[in-house]
Design an enzyme around this catalytic site. Structure first.
Site, short mmCIF file in Angstrom:
data_model
loop_
_atom_site.label_atom_id
_atom_site.label_comp_id
_atom_site.label_asym_id
_atom_site.label_seq_id
_atom_site.Cartn_x
_atom_site.Cartn_y
_atom_site.Cartn_z
N ASP A 95 44.07 40.01 36.70
CA ASP A 95 44.83 39.20 35.81
C ASP A 95 44.13 37.98 35.38
OD1 ASP A 95 47.41 39.54 35.55
OD2 ASP A 95 48.25 38.65 37.32
N TRP A 96 44.30 37.57 33.99
CA TRP A 96 43.92 36.53 33.51
C TRP A 96 44.41 35.11 34.03
CZ3 TRP A 96 39.78 36.08 29.66
CH2 TRP A 96 39.76 34.92 29.23
N ASP A 198 29.28 32.70 48.04
CA ASP A 198 28.64 32.45 46.56
C ASP A 198 29.32 31.44 45.85
OD1 ASP A 198 26.67 32.55 44.59
OD2 ASP A 198 27.39 34.55 43.84
#
Length: 289
Positions: A95-96, A198
């Site tokens: 999803d954006w 990260d």
């Protein structure tokens, strides 16, 4: 973007979402490893990253597992739409995420979200599968002790790789051997917890709702200070974030003196991926003792 790959991805999305939409492709920033695109259909947008099996032989499966791990441990992540392989190409569709401004409210929320992630505990340090940090394999063999986990799964594999590639010398190996003996007295004892692994400024997104969405994880059950340390390595985090986190879930005294030792791992990763420009930072840290 290869036309056949483009058509394949569009077909996969339409089959999964039960639509017959047509799409517009726009190239966007996707880091130093992958190609990335914004895929648009009307008001619906998706984020697509692609690469080849020569870089990630398992495709983006470990990334999907990492996002699922974070979601299971109550962190916000993008919804996974599709992941797969087409010929020699691999792809991941998410999803954006529409981004907003990084306000004080955002940093306070992010601190609370990260502290909540770190409250999810495990009985051992590690994970039941290996994954990646950047494009380098990351071992997650279980250990009861964090220092042993960090030395065996994080530092040693990268030190050996760097030495074999001529990026470290024998004197550096000797310094690392000495450092290994000091680390048990440096890292405070804590229970293993879920970590992003990260956490630099390129691996979160700030939503218009002032929440943090985590991306590109290198997850495992580790020491929570690895996330806080990594966040300081390249900047981009507000002082308010650290203040809020420490109010919610206080760190042991002396974190500022410890963070560089945690950051030896991402620095070694960058040394092995991008070359000797990271060596001076590494040698400065391992020369403390």
């Amino acid at each position: 973007m290869n036309f056949d790959l483009q058509q394949h991805i569009e077909t996969q999305i339409n089959q999964i979402l039960l639509t017959d939409a047509t799409y517009k492709w726009t190239s966007v920033g996707g880091g130093s490893i992958n190609n990335a695109y914004k895929l648009s259909s009307g008001e619906q947008n998706y984020f697509v990253k692609t690469n080849t099996i020569s870089v990630f032989e398992n495709g983006f499966k470990e990334e999907v597992l990492g996002l699922e791990f974070l979601n299971k441990n109550e962190a916000l992540v993008p919804k996974i739409i599709a992941e797969g392989r087409f010929k020699n190409a691999i792809y991941l569709v998410l999803d954006w995420i529409e981004t907003g401004n990084k306000t004080t409210v955002f940093w306070n929320n992010f601190a609370e979200q990260l502290a909540n992630l770190h409250q999810h505990k495990n009985h051992q340090f590690g994970l039941d599968y290996s994954n990646f940090m950047g494009q380098l394999p990351q071992k997650n063999t279980f250990f009861d002790d964090f220092t042993e986990f960090f030395i065996e799964n994080r530092l040693k594999p990268q030190v050996v790789l760097a030495f074999n590639n001529g990026l470290l010398q024998k004197k550096h190996l000797q310094q690392f051997q000495h450092l290994y003996k000091q680390l048990p007295s440096i890292f405070p004892k804590e229970k293993p917890c879920a970590v992003h692994g990260d956490l630099w400024s390129g691996n979160f997104m700030n939503t218009i709702q002032q929440k943090a969405v985590l991306i590109d994880p290198a997850v495992y059950y580790g020491h929570r200070e690895v996330d806080l340390a990594m966040s300081t390595l390249f900047g981009g985090f507000s002082y308010q974030f650290y203040q809020a986190y420490n109010e919610i879930y206080p760190l042991a005294i002396g974190f500022d003196n410890r963070k560089e030792f945690y950051n030896l791992y991402p620095l070694l990763i960058h040394l092995n991926l991008f070359g000797s420009s990271y060596l001076s930072s590494i040698t400065r840290i391992i020369s403390y003792f």
